[in-house]
Design a protein around this motif. Structure first.
Motif, PDB file in Angstrom:
ATOM      1  N   ARG A   1     -74.769  24.680 -28.851  1.00 39.58           N
ATOM      2  CA  ARG A   1     -76.188  24.595 -29.195  1.00 39.58           C
ATOM      3  C   ARG A   1     -76.564  23.141 -29.409  1.00 39.58           C
ATOM      4  N   ASP A   2     -77.676  22.755 -28.798  1.00 42.18           N
ATOM      5  CA  ASP A   2     -78.228  21.437 -29.067  1.00 42.18           C
ATOM      6  C   ASP A   2     -79.674  21.624 -29.518  1.00 42.18           C
ATOM      7  N   PHE A   3     -80.309  20.540 -29.830  1.00 40.71           N
ATOM      8  CA  PHE A   3     -81.634  20.626 -30.441  1.00 40.71           C
ATOM      9  C   PHE A   3     -82.685  19.922 -29.595  1.00 40.71           C
ATOM     10  N   THR A   4     -82.517  20.053 -28.271  1.00 41.26           N
ATOM     11  CA  THR A   4     -83.445  19.513 -27.294  1.00 41.26           C
ATOM     12  C   THR A   4     -83.921  20.662 -26.412  1.00 41.26           C
ATOM     13  N   ALA A   5     -85.208  20.685 -26.120  1.00 42.35           N
ATOM     14  CA  ALA A   5     -85.780  21.796 -25.369  1.00 42.35           C
ATOM     15  C   ALA A   5     -85.463  21.763 -23.877  1.00 42.35           C
ATOM     16  N   ARG A   6     -85.149  20.592 -23.329  1.00 44.14           N
ATOM     17  CA  ARG A   6     -84.933  20.476 -21.880  1.00 44.14           C
ATOM     18  C   ARG A   6     -83.819  21.419 -21.429  1.00 44.14           C
ATOM     19  N   GLU A   7     -84.131  22.249 -20.455  1.00 46.27           N
ATOM     20  CA  GLU A   7     -83.167  23.244 -19.977  1.00 46.27           C
ATOM     21  C   GLU A   7     -82.273  22.662 -18.887  1.00 46.27           C
ATOM     22  N   PRO A   8     -80.963  22.888 -18.989  1.00 46.36           N
ATOM     23  CA  PRO A   8     -80.048  22.356 -17.965  1.00 46.36           C
ATOM     24  C   PRO A   8     -80.144  23.164 -16.679  1.00 46.36           C
ATOM     25  N   ARG A   9     -79.861  22.491 -15.576  1.00 45.34           N
ATOM     26  CA  ARG A   9     -79.849  23.155 -14.276  1.00 45.34           C
ATOM     27  C   ARG A   9     -78.642  22.662 -13.479  1.00 45.34           C
ATOM     28  N   PRO A  10     -77.949  23.598 -12.831  1.00 47.59           N
ATOM     29  CA  PRO A  10     -76.834  23.164 -11.969  1.00 47.59           C
ATOM     30  C   PRO A  10     -77.379  22.310 -10.823  1.00 47.59           C
ATOM     31  N   ARG A  11     -76.670  21.242 -10.482  1.00 44.15           N
ATOM     32  CA  ARG A  11     -77.057  20.383  -9.361  1.00 44.15           C
ATOM     33  C   ARG A  11     -76.126  20.670  -8.199  1.00 44.15           C
ATOM     34  N   PRO A  12     -76.689  21.059  -7.070  1.00 48.04           N
ATOM     35  CA  PRO A  12     -75.825  21.291  -5.913  1.00 48.04           C
ATOM     36  C   PRO A  12     -75.176  19.989  -5.461  1.00 48.04           C
ATOM     37  N   GLN A  13     -74.014  20.102  -4.843  1.00 50.44           N
ATOM     38  CA  GLN A  13     -73.317  18.928  -4.324  1.00 50.44           C
ATOM     39  C   GLN A  13     -74.164  18.288  -3.245  1.00 50.44           C
ATOM     40  N   THR A  14     -74.203  16.959  -3.252  1.00 45.30           N
ATOM     41  CA  THR A  14     -75.048  16.242  -2.304  1.00 45.30           C
ATOM     42  C   THR A  14     -74.269  15.455  -1.273  1.00 45.30           C
ATOM     43  N   GLY A  15     -72.959  15.478  -1.316  1.00 42.87           N
ATOM     44  CA  GLY A  15     -72.170  14.752  -0.343  1.00 42.87           C
ATOM     45  C   GLY A  15     -71.707  13.395  -0.822  1.00 42.87           C
ATOM     46  N   ASN A  16     -72.358  12.854  -1.879  1.00 41.46           N
ATOM     47  CA  ASN A  16     -71.823  11.592  -2.402  1.00 41.46           C
ATOM     48  C   ASN A  16     -70.656  11.901  -3.318  1.00 41.46           C
ATOM     49  N   ASP A  17     -69.900  10.898  -3.664  1.00 43.52           N
ATOM     50  CA  ASP A  17     -68.670  11.112  -4.421  1.00 43.52           C
ATOM     51  C   ASP A  17     -68.853  11.061  -5.924  1.00 43.52           C
ATOM     52  N   THR A  18     -70.063  11.043  -6.413  1.00 41.43           N
ATOM     53  CA  THR A  18     -70.283  10.978  -7.851  1.00 41.43           C
ATOM     54  C   THR A  18     -69.779  12.245  -8.525  1.00 41.43           C
ATOM     55  N   THR A  19     -69.269  12.087  -9.730  1.00 41.23           N
ATOM     56  CA  THR A  19     -68.807  13.260 -10.477  1.00 41.23           C
ATOM     57  C   THR A  19     -69.856  13.724 -11.464  1.00 41.23           C
ATOM     58  N   ASN A  20     -70.947  12.976 -11.611  1.00 41.59           N
ATOM     59  CA  ASN A  20     -72.014  13.370 -12.533  1.00 41.59           C
ATOM     60  C   ASN A  20     -72.797  14.546 -11.978  1.00 41.59           C
ATOM     61  N   GLY A  21     -73.208  15.434 -12.872  1.00 42.45           N
ATOM     62  CA  GLY A  21     -74.084  16.521 -12.477  1.00 42.45           C
ATOM     63  C   GLY A  21     -73.405  17.762 -11.960  1.00 42.45           C
ATOM     64  N   ARG A  22     -72.098  17.801 -11.974  1.00 42.01           N
ATOM     65  CA  ARG A  22     -71.404  18.968 -11.429  1.00 42.01           C
ATOM     66  C   ARG A  22     -70.891  19.925 -12.491  1.00 42.01           C
ATOM     67  N   GLY A  23     -71.079  19.608 -13.755  1.00 38.58           N
ATOM     68  CA  GLY A  23     -70.541  20.424 -14.835  1.00 38.58           C
ATOM     69  C   GLY A  23     -71.025  21.852 -14.804  1.00 38.58           C
ATOM     70  N   LEU A  24     -72.332  22.046 -14.665  1.00 35.05           N
ATOM     71  CA  LEU A  24     -72.851  23.413 -14.655  1.00 35.05           C
ATOM     72  C   LEU A  24     -72.494  24.150 -13.370  1.00 35.05           C
ATOM     73  N   VAL A  25     -72.274  23.418 -12.282  1.00 33.95           N
ATOM     74  CA  VAL A  25     -71.802  24.062 -11.054  1.00 33.95           C
ATOM     75  C   VAL A  25     -70.409  24.648 -11.305  1.00 33.95           C
ATOM     76  N   LEU A  26     -69.565  23.905 -12.027  1.00 38.70           N
ATOM     77  CA  LEU A  26     -68.244  24.429 -12.397  1.00 38.70           C
ATOM     78  C   LEU A  26     -68.381  25.655 -13.292  1.00 38.70           C
ATOM     79  N   VAL A  27     -69.248  25.568 -14.280  1.00 41.88           N
ATOM     80  CA  VAL A  27     -69.459  26.699 -15.192  1.00 41.88           C
ATOM     81  C   VAL A  27     -69.915  27.918 -14.396  1.00 41.88           C
ATOM     82  N   GLU A  28     -70.886  27.703 -13.524  1.00 38.80           N
ATOM     83  CA  GLU A  28     -71.424  28.789 -12.709  1.00 38.80           C
ATOM     84  C   GLU A  28     -70.352  29.428 -11.824  1.00 38.80           C
ATOM     85  N   SER A  29     -69.436  28.621 -11.294  1.00 35.75           N
ATOM     86  CA  SER A  29     -68.447  29.164 -10.367  1.00 35.75           C
ATOM     87  C   SER A  29     -67.215  29.749 -11.053  1.00 35.75           C
TER      88      SER A  29
END
Length: 141
Positions: free
Chosen positions: A80-108
């Motif tokens: 639980r956090d105290f910020t209203a912004r809702e997280p969204r999984p980010r689909p892989q874009t082909g670049n090698d960045t590791t940022n933004g993939r956490g919820l994709v892992l959770v989802e899978s």
């Protein structure tokens, strides 16, 4: 990080931007699951926990609260956090960045996951159902 634990429940308050809490949360979930599931399943739970904790600490500027419950239903972990912004999984874009993939892992990897709104903030959770015996029982039949 303040903590409270019982045999089947874990509760930790995670300090704002304290990324040491990620490793500490993984260890706490590992300890909670010790003797309750196989190491592979525990590793998945630890990974998913670290993703939720990291998101809460990196994308908000407040404390967060980690809870984990284990029982015959399986495991449920909630951050639980105290910020209203809702997280969204980010689909892989082909670049090698590791940022933004956490919820994709959770989802899978999780059996279920979601976001629950609160009056102030939200909880992001995942569930892993109870382990089923595969192999031993199937081979004995």
């Amino acid at each position: 990080m303040r903590s409270q634990a019982s045999a089947d429940r874990l509760r930790r308050t995670l300090g704002r931007a304290d990324l040491r809490a990620v490793a500490e949360s993984r260890r706490a979930v590992r300890e909670l699951l010790r003797h309750r599931c196989d190491p592979e399943r525990s590793a998945v739970a630890e990974l998913l926990t670290s993703e939720l904790v990291t998101n809460a600490l990196v994308h908000t500027d407040r404390d967060a609260v980690l809870t984990a419950d284990v029982g015959p239903f399986g495991l449920r972990v909630e951050v639980r956090d105290f910020t209203a912004r809702e997280p969204r999984p980010r689909p892989q874009t082909g670049n090698d960045t590791t940022n933004g993939r956490g919820l994709v892992l959770v989802e899978s990897l999780a059996d279920a996951w979601g976001v629950r709104r609160h009056g102030v903030g939200k909880s992001v959770w995942f569930a892993l159902g109870p382990e089923t015996e595969t192999g031993k029982d199937a081979d004995a039949a």
